[in-house]
Each structure stands twice: as structure tokens, then as C-alpha cells.
Design a protein around this motif. Structure first.
Motif: not given
Length: 256
Positions: A20, A239-242, A244
């Protein structure tokens, strides 16, 4: 004036847990600015909606094109095992010198003398620092990407954009397999735009769990001077979902 003026900067680039990536609040500011740019005005709703759809489509195509270009050249892929990579002063295919740091774990980092820029930090087989696919690595212009210096000016101003530290050759003051210390002193080129007496020292250390950088600026003259400094950092994101964003703007001053 009788005592030198010192200024100290430190930055750490560490691999985040579970892949992340933590980004700075400046990214959030940029994201908020982008969101505001897509807010439709009540007096022109139909036009604003069509503009948003059109711009979103163009942006999607641009991202797809760049992703295809990068994938074809291996960007974003895991890096091969570097456990047997040697450390030392090296030269790339275009003739630019760089220092490769390597530790017993197989982690590596590349630091170019041109611009004093860190272009790579590989740990666990993954490079966490990004360099633009179209970056010039021959010294014809500043390297686009990495941990790029903005000194003694950030952005536009009285001298050239982002100053001159990123497009001059730094010298190696000392080095080991896991550390390097670079220096930048005034030259005829720098004095033409900024006539201050200074000595910049940039240190990079490849530690067991992180990459540490330190910037030290010393006033070698008799008069004080002001300067700005930043590491214009490019970090890879799997990846964008990782992704924060952590922190708060509460009580902080920022420029959007």
C-alpha cells in the motif's frame, strides 16, 4: 554572517506494508483541485456535462496509450532478483555515471551524478521509484522522474524552473556499498543565475528496511541567503485500489 547558515532536509522512501503506497497531502490537494475542475455550474449544466464526458474519454484514451507504451518496455513489472548485483560507480548506455548501492538482502538503489537524482530503489524485487518512460538519460535535459532536486528554487521564479541542482553534475565525496555522499558547489554556470556561495551535500543510505536521503546546505559566504528545496518525487503505484492517503490538513498551510 559570522557563522555559516545550515539547513537540513531528510526524506525516507520505504516500501509500505502490503504494497500500500502512502502519498503526501499534496497529492490530495491536487486531487481536490481536479474534482473542483469537474464541478458543473448550475447556469451551464448541459455544456458542463458534455465537457466532462469528452474530457474523461480523452483522459481514458491517454492513460490506455501510456499504459500500453510502458508495458511494452517492461515498466511496472517486478524486477529480477538482485542478490548478486555489485555496488559501485557505473556508466549507463548513454554515458552518464551513476552509483549503484546494494546490500546483503539484494536491495539496490541507483543514484545519478547528473542532477544528483535517485532513479531506483528496489526491495523485495519491486522498484518503488519511477522514472518517466520518455526520460532523457544522456544528460541533454534533467532526468524526468526519480527523487529529483528542486534547488535553490521550487517552480518558476527569478531563475530557471526548479533551479539548477537537477541539471548539473554532482561529485562523489564518499561512498560505500550501501551509502553515497554527493556534493554540489558553485560553478560558472550556476553563478550566472545565482551568485551565492554554497555547498550542498546529498546523502543516500540503503538501509535494511528503507532508503534514507539527507540534504545539507552550507553557506560558505559572508552574507545570508534564502532558498527553497524539495525532492520532486516520482513513486510507483501497483494499482489505484492499493492507494491510500493519510494525514490531515488541520492547522497546516498549503498551496493548491
Amino acid at each position: 554572517p559570522s557563522s555559516p547558515l545550515y539547513h537540513y532536509f531528510r526524506a525516507c522512501c520505504s516500501p509500505p506494508p502490503k504494497a500500500t503506497m502512502k502519498l503526501s497531502l499534496s497529492v490530495l490537494a491536487a486531487a481536490l483541485a481536479s474534482a473542483n475542475a469537474f464541478t458543473a455550474s448550475p447556469t451551464n449544466i448541459a455544456f458542463s456535462r458534455s465537457s466532462v464526458v469528452l474530457e474523461a474519454s480523452r483522459n481514458k484514451n491517454k492513460i490506455a496509450s501510456r499504459s500500453k507504451w510502458a508495458a511494452a518496455r517492461g515498466y511496472g513489472a517486478a524486477v529480477d532478483d538482485a542478490s548478486d548485483v555489485a555496488a559501485g560507480l557505473m556508466t549507463n548506455d548513454d554515458g552518464l555515471e551513476y552509483v549503484r548501492l546494494a546490500n546483503a538482502k539484494g536491495d539496490t538503489s541507483d543514484v545519478y551524478l547528473f542532477g544528483g537524482v535517485v532513479t531506483s530503489y528496489v526491495t523485495g524485487g519491486q522498484d518503488y521509484i519511477a522514472v518517466r518512460p520518455d526520460a532523457k538519460m544522456d544528460g541533454s535535459k534533467p532526468i524526468s522522474g526519480g527523487l529529483s532536486h528542486c534547488w535553490p528554487q521550487f517552480g518558476p521564479g527569478e531563475i530557471q524552473q526548479h533551479g539548477f541542482a537537477r541539471n548539473v553534475n554532482w561529485t562523489v565525496k564518499s561512498m560505500t556499498d550501501t551509502t553515497v555522499e554527493l556534493e554540489m558547489a558553485p560553478s560558472d554556470y550556476t553563478k550566472e543565475m545565482w551568485d551565492k556561495e554554497f555547498l550542498c551535500t546529498f546523502s543516500v543510505a540503503l538501509e535494511d528496511d528503507k532508503l534514507s536521503t539527507k540534504m545539507f546546505v552550507e553557506n560558505k559566504g559572508e552574507e545570508s541567503f534564502d532558498f527553497q528545496a524539495a525532492l520532486h518525487s516520482y513513486l510507483t503505484v501497483s494499482a489505484m485500489e492499493n492507494l491510500s492517503i493519510a494525514g490531515s490538513f488541520a492547522g497546516k498551510e498549503f498551496l493548491n
